[in-house]
Design an enzyme around this catalytic site. Structure first.
Site, short mmCIF file in Angstrom:
data_model
loop_
_atom_site.label_atom_id
_atom_site.label_comp_id
_atom_site.label_asym_id
_atom_site.label_seq_id
_atom_site.Cartn_x
_atom_site.Cartn_y
_atom_site.Cartn_z
N SER A 1 0.85 -1.20 0.00
CA SER A 1 0.00 0.00 0.00
C SER A 1 0.88 1.24 0.00
CB SER A 1 -0.89 0.01 1.24
OG SER A 1 -1.42 1.31 1.44
N HIS B 1 -0.80 -1.12 -4.32
CA HIS B 1 -2.14 -1.05 -3.73
C HIS B 1 -2.44 0.42 -3.42
CE1 HIS B 1 -5.43 -2.71 -1.11
NE2 HIS B 1 -5.16 -1.66 -0.35
N ASP C 1 -5.06 3.11 -1.97
CA ASP C 1 -6.23 3.23 -1.09
C ASP C 1 -6.98 4.52 -1.35
OD1 ASP C 1 -6.08 0.87 0.71
OD2 ASP C 1 -4.09 1.70 1.14
N MET D 1 -12.43 2.66 -0.63
CA MET D 1 -13.16 2.81 0.64
C MET D 1 -14.06 4.03 0.49
SD MET D 1 -9.97 1.79 3.03
CE MET D 1 -8.85 2.05 1.65
N MET E 1 -10.64 -7.60 5.34
CA MET E 1 -9.88 -6.56 6.05
C MET E 1 -9.40 -7.08 7.40
SD MET E 1 -9.62 -3.90 4.14
CE MET E 1 -8.83 -2.85 5.38
N GLY F 1 -3.47 3.59 7.84
CA GLY F 1 -2.35 2.67 7.87
C GLY F 1 -1.79 2.60 9.28
N ASP G 1 -5.56 -7.26 4.24
CA ASP G 1 -5.08 -5.87 4.20
C ASP G 1 -5.22 -5.27 5.59
OD1 ASP G 1 -4.52 -3.22 3.64
OD2 ASP G 1 -6.30 -2.89 2.39
N GLY H 1 -2.15 -4.19 8.86
CA GLY H 1 -1.27 -4.74 9.89
C GLY H 1 -0.43 -5.93 9.46
N SER I 1 2.81 0.04 6.11
CA SER I 1 3.90 0.51 6.96
C SER I 1 5.06 -0.48 7.03
CB SER I 1 3.41 0.88 8.36
OG SER I 1 2.30 0.14 8.72
#
Ligand code: DX5
Ligand code: ZN
Length: 221
Positions: free
Chosen positions: A8, A31, A33, A66, A135, A142, A173, A175, A196
């Site tokens: 992401s 990815h 978002d 989203m 999810m 993030g 998606d 963590g 991250s």
């Protein structure tokens, strides 16, 4: 087929988009978002930025929408050239019609489920999809902690996909890092989004490679 890694770019250095995407050139997708401040309490970017990422032509774009009113706004993301367009089940009134519209534009289609959304009502829709996204955080930001409680849903999704003899990819998606990717892979996921973990690493390219190796090792389907 091996695993798919889709980092992401939500928290990358957006002022240096091209060089940030080049760092992850060994990934399968970028990815992207899209957040509208209604479906989630955060605003990111919309079509023009997604088009800019496509124009860079470094990686195919995996768009994660989203946004409210997906029926109305999602097809345009396929039309501008996203390789894959994922809308949220909770934001679509006619998910089958929408999935077909996205496919008709030549993109793969994904459908996402928020953590509190049960998979059961959507099992019969799986044949309309190329990918299901479970999810593993509440969508919106993030850097949140992986919800291990979602692994039951990932297992149920994998079972339903196998039982119906479908080729639907199963994405997680939120963590995802070197530890949590093991759990998600073992539960049956094969497409991994990491934000991250990749962009906070000293070497994003190497982190993509590490995540790919670990996931391949634990792949379970
Ligand atoms: C969350 C987004 C994710 C997020 C991933 O709403 O859909 O793609 O940016 O970031 P990490 O890997 O940091 O959870
Ligand atoms: Zn996402």
């Amino acid at each position: 087929m091996g695993v798919t890694i889709s980092p992401s770019i939500l928290n990358c250095d957006i002022a240096n988009l091209a060089s940030e995407i080049k760092k992850i050139r060994n990934a399968d997708y970028a990815h992207v978002d899209v957040m509208d401040n209604h479906f989630v309490p955060n605003l990111s970017w919309g079509l023009p930025v997604v088009e800019a990422v496509i124009r860079e032509n470094i990686l195919p774009v995996d768009a994660h929408l989203m946004i409210e009113d997906a029926d109305r706004y999602a097809p345009a993301y396929a039309e501008v050239g996203c390789a894959s367009v994922t809308f949220h089940a909770e934001a679509a009134i006619a998910p089958i019609r929408l999935a077909r519209e996205i496919r008709a534009q030549g993109a793969k289609v994904g459908m996402a489920l928020r953590p509190a959304t049960d998979i059961t009502p959507y099992i019969d829709l799986l044949s309309e999809l190329d990918m299901l996204l479970v999810m593993t955080v509440e969508p919106g930001f993030g850097g949140q902690a992986f919800l291990e409680s979602m692994m039951g849903k990932v297992r149920r999704a994998r079972k339903a996909i196998s039982a119906a003899n479908l080729q639907v990819a199963l994405q997680v998606d939120g963590g995802i890092n070197r530890e949590t990717i093991t759990k998600a892979a073992e539960a049956g996921a094969d497409v991994f989004v990491a934000g991250s973990a990749v962009y906070k690493a000293d070497d994003a390219f190497n982190e993509v490679e590490q995540l790919r190796q670990i996931a391949n090792h634990h792949l379970n389907h």
